[in-house]
Design an enzyme around this catalytic site. Structure first.
Site, PDB file in Angstrom:
ATOM      1  CE  LYS A  92      59.240  96.577  17.214  1.00 32.55           C
ATOM      2  NZ  LYS A  92      59.866  97.308  16.090  1.00 32.55           N
ATOM      3  CD  GLU A 114      53.211  98.286  24.627  1.00 35.27           C
ATOM      4  OE1 GLU A 114      54.292  98.393  24.038  1.00 35.27           O
ATOM      5  OE2 GLU A 114      52.998  97.430  25.498  1.00 35.27           O
ATOM      6  CB  SER A 381      66.534  96.609  12.966  1.00 32.97           C
ATOM      7  OG  SER A 381      66.210  97.882  12.436  1.00 32.97           O
TER       8      SER A 381
HETATM    9  C1  LIG Z   1      60.534  98.548  16.228  1.00 33.49           C
HETATM   10  C2  LIG Z   1      61.710  98.683  15.332  1.00 33.49           C
HETATM   11  C3  LIG Z   1      62.900  99.335  15.752  1.00 33.49           C
HETATM   12  C4  LIG Z   1      63.020 100.029  17.070  1.00 33.49           C
HETATM   13  O1  LIG Z   1      62.860  99.214  18.189  1.00 33.49           O
HETATM   14  P1  LIG Z   1      64.098  98.742  19.079  1.00 33.49           P
HETATM   15  O2  LIG Z   1      63.477  98.147  20.275  1.00 33.49           O
HETATM   16  O3  LIG Z   1      64.913  99.970  19.369  1.00 33.49           O
HETATM   17  O4  LIG Z   1      64.868  97.768  18.272  1.00 33.49           O
HETATM   18  C5  LIG Z   1      63.989  99.353  14.895  1.00 33.49           C
HETATM   19  N1  LIG Z   1      63.919  98.793  13.672  1.00 33.49           N
HETATM   20  C6  LIG Z   1      62.800  98.187  13.221  1.00 33.49           C
HETATM   21  C7  LIG Z   1      62.793  97.608  11.852  1.00 33.49           C
HETATM   22  C8  LIG Z   1      61.655  98.119  14.030  1.00 33.49           C
HETATM   23  O5  LIG Z   1      60.547  97.506  13.572  1.00 33.49           O
END
Ligand SMILES: *Cc1c(COP(=O)(O)O)cnc(C)c1O
Length: 406
Positions: A92, A114, A381
């Site tokens: 993010k 938000e 992610s």
């Molecule tokens: C917020 C988050 C997601 C989901 O958000 P996307 O916009 O779909 O990427 C996925 N993995 C992690 C670790 C997150 O913090």
């Protein structure tokens, strides 16, 4: 070469995207679009963004061959793109840095955001502290209760967290409140959206800030294994980490792209958050996309073990990639994601986020039936430190339940 050039000038990805917001916000969105078009070609801006990603975030993130895991599964090779190693523990920050830099260029010293699970709130509060900006984060009162550690993190970083008591007291109510704040304070305020959703230009702009993930992979995979992967997989909540890794691969037509949604307790149970797998087109959060809605167009309450995937819509570009057939979307259940979580912990010494564990579970299912010379690249992610309390509580509850394991 695939002829793929989206969105159009009005922010449409085929029939999806666009701008479904109050007239009063059009001027602010036009101003943002103009700034983005200008700075996305401005050498000084791009150099500063690259500097921040390198020195503050810690990019490039490595790719890691999960060799022990792959051997145990006995099929294809699984590689992980390590977004979990970024500062703040997920992808993010790639986006919040970019938007905060734009806010500074546009002369807006106050940022608002938000948040549901709190991850985007923390990433926004982090960059606000980094640049000395005021930061206000809207969060449903219910979510504030459930996500106490992230609320405390935001406060440590100097942000104000405003509880939203309307509606179901969760993410969609916080979103409405953030939009109301923006309409009122648009002269000095920049609204940082955390995923590839919202009105144009947000879906395209957030994708462009997250495409660094895929751009690095396109370079790293040939250096590491001499070619591109056969399949790229990513978890899909709003869809930003998935768009980030997919986007540069869209032109590589031999590479399969698979987005993995939260299947919750199973699609048949109705308790899930799989908008693309089980939803229908409609309008939410300022854009047209696939949604989980009832026959009357009311948003259905979603469920997932992973707070970051618990969202009733999805970015409009994913809706278009699904219709085009360029990407495929599947759903993985809570229990499959938890099994993948534990397996990665024990075989590789990496604690993945529950969101990322959905993509891993799908990769593990596929790897078993593929030849060992095939390559699956999973976008890891985020890291799972934030999830261990919830996982421990869930396992304790399962042991305590009648018929549970003892
Ligand atoms: C917020 C988050 C997601 C989901 O958000 P996307 O916009 O779909 O990427 C996925 N993995 C992690 C670790 C997150 O913090």
């Amino acid at each position: 070469m695939l002829d793929y050039d989206y969105p159009d000038a009005q922010g449409h990805f085929g029939p999806y995207g666009g701008r479904f917001v109050a007239e009063t916000l059009f001027k602010a969105l036009d101003e943002l679009t103009a700034a983005w078009v200008h700075y996305s070609r401005d050498r000084a801006f791009l150099d500063e963004y690259a500097y921040e990603l390198k020195h503050f975030v810690g990019r490039p993130s490595p790719i890691y061959h999960a060799a022990r895991l792959s051997r145990e599964l006995g099929g294809a090779q699984i590689y992980l793109k390590r977004e979990d190693l970024n500062h703040t523990g997920a992808h993010k920050i790639n986006n919040t840095i970019g938007q905060a830099m734009l806010a500074r260029r546009m002369g807006k010293p106050r940022i608002i955001a938000e948040t549901g699970a709190g991850q985007h709130g923390v990433a926004s509060a982090t960059v606000a502290a980094r640049y000395g900006m005021e930061c206000v984060v809207y969060m449903g009162a219910e979510d504030i209760e459930r996500q106490a550690p992230n609320v405390y993190r935001m406060k440590l970083l100097g942000a104000s967290v405003v509880p939203v008591h309307s509606g179901s007291k969760t993410l969609k109510d916080a979103l409405n409140e953030a939009l109301r704040d923006w309409v009122t304070h648009v002269e000095n305020t920049f609204y940082i959206i955390g995923t590839v959703a919202g009105p144009h230009p947000y879906p395209a702009m957030v994708r462009d800030f997250q495409r660094i993930i895929g751009d690095e992979c396109v370079q790293q995979m040939p250096e590491m294994v001499g070619r591109q992967p056969d399949v790229v997989l990513a978890a899909v909540g709003g869809g930003s980490n998935a768009m980030g890794i997919f986007y540069p691969y869209i032109q590589h037509e031999a590479v399969r792209l698979i987005g993995v949604e939260a299947g919750g307790e199973g699609l048949a149970s109705g308790r899930h958050a799989a908008s693309l797998s089980a939803g229908t087109p409609g309008v939410l959060h300022g854009n047209r996309t696939y949604l989980l809605q009832d026959a009357g167009g009311q948003i259905i309450e979603t469920h997932s073990v992973s707070a970051g995937l618990d969202y009733p819509g999805v970015g409009p570009e994913h809706a278009w990639l699904k219709d085009l057939g360029r990407a495929e979307y599947v759903a993985v259940t809570d229990s499959e994601a938890l099994d993948a979580f534990h397996r990665l912990c024990r075989t590789e010494g990496i604690i993945p986020a529950l969101e990322s564990s959905h993509a891993l579970a799908q990769a593990m299912n596929m790897a078993r039936d593929m030849d060992p010379d095939k390559i699956l690249l999973v976008n890891l992610s985020g890291r799972g430190d934030k999830d261990i309390g919830a996982i421990a509580a869930r396992e304790q509850a399962m042991r305590a339940a009648p018929g549970g394991q003892s």
